[in-house]
Structure formats: structure tokens, C-alpha cells
Design a protein around this motif. Sequence first.
Motif, short mmCIF file in Angstrom:
data_model
loop_
_atom_site.label_atom_id
_atom_site.label_comp_id
_atom_site.label_asym_id
_atom_site.label_seq_id
_atom_site.Cartn_x
_atom_site.Cartn_y
_atom_site.Cartn_z
N ALA A 255 38.96 34.17 57.18
CA ALA A 255 37.75 33.86 57.94
C ALA A 255 36.51 34.06 57.08
O ALA A 255 35.59 33.24 57.11
CB ALA A 255 37.69 34.74 59.19
N GLU A 256 36.49 35.12 56.31
CA GLU A 256 35.34 35.37 55.43
C GLU A 256 35.22 34.30 54.36
O GLU A 256 34.11 33.90 53.99
CB GLU A 256 35.45 36.76 54.81
CG GLU A 256 35.22 37.86 55.83
CD GLU A 256 35.54 39.26 55.33
OE1 GLU A 256 35.11 40.21 55.99
OE2 GLU A 256 36.23 39.40 54.29
N LEU B 267 32.33 29.47 52.22
CA LEU B 267 32.31 28.04 51.90
C LEU B 267 31.22 27.32 52.70
O LEU B 267 30.59 26.39 52.18
CB LEU B 267 33.67 27.41 52.18
CG LEU B 267 34.78 27.74 51.21
CD1 LEU B 267 36.12 27.19 51.71
CD2 LEU B 267 34.46 27.21 49.82
N ARG B 268 31.03 27.71 53.92
CA ARG B 268 30.01 27.09 54.79
C ARG B 268 28.60 27.36 54.29
O ARG B 268 27.70 26.58 54.52
CB ARG B 268 30.14 27.60 56.23
CG ARG B 268 31.35 27.14 56.94
CD ARG B 268 31.03 25.85 57.54
NE ARG B 268 32.14 25.36 58.32
CZ ARG B 268 32.03 24.31 59.05
NH1 ARG B 268 30.89 23.68 59.14
NH2 ARG B 268 33.06 23.85 59.70
#
Length: 109
Positions: free
Chosen positions: A100-101, A106-107
Motif C-alpha cells: 500500500a505504501e 507511485l501516486r
Amino acid sequence: MDVFAKNLRRRAQELGLANAEVARRAGLSERRYAHYVSGRNEPDLAMLLRIAEVLQSTPNDLLSATAAAASDPRTTLLDRLNSAATLMTDSDLQAAIAQAEAVVRLRRR
């Protein structure tokens, strides 16, 4: 009884859980849980509490004729994630957090 059955089906669907999975997590046989989902039987208080915990809900919400319809999509997704996380081992949970991290990093690029 129909209200309870309807709310069980709705909440499990929101969480993406099959009846068999809800039954397994609550420590029930599939057949017994199917009787609750069909409205044929009602659980005792102890079982109602276990089912509510599995469905990340409250007994009041499961029994209420005015139970909230599906919440906003983000809340539903977070509920699903939390529901899955409660069954993970510590190492699986650490791996999921790392993934998730990584998505968040990446976002941000």
C-alpha cells in the motif's frame, strides 16, 4: 426476520464476502449461516455479536429496518480492507502495508 436477513446480505456484499466466508469467520457452519441469511432462523445474542464483528457492523445496524444503504464507495473499500486485515498474520499484514505504501509513493510521483 426479513430485515435482518436483508441486512446480512447487504453488508456481506458491501464487504465482498461470500456467505461461506462470513460463516467461516464467525465460526458457523455454512448451513446454519444460510438459515440466517434466508430469514429462516435468527441467531442468539452471542452469535449476533460475532456476526456483527465479522461484518464490521453493529447488532443495531443488522437488526434495523432503517439500516444505512451502502455507504460511499471509499468507506466501503476501507471496510473491506479492514475486514481482510483482521484475518492476516503479522507478516502478511506487514507485506500488505508495504504494498500500500508503494502504491502511495507511485501516486505522488
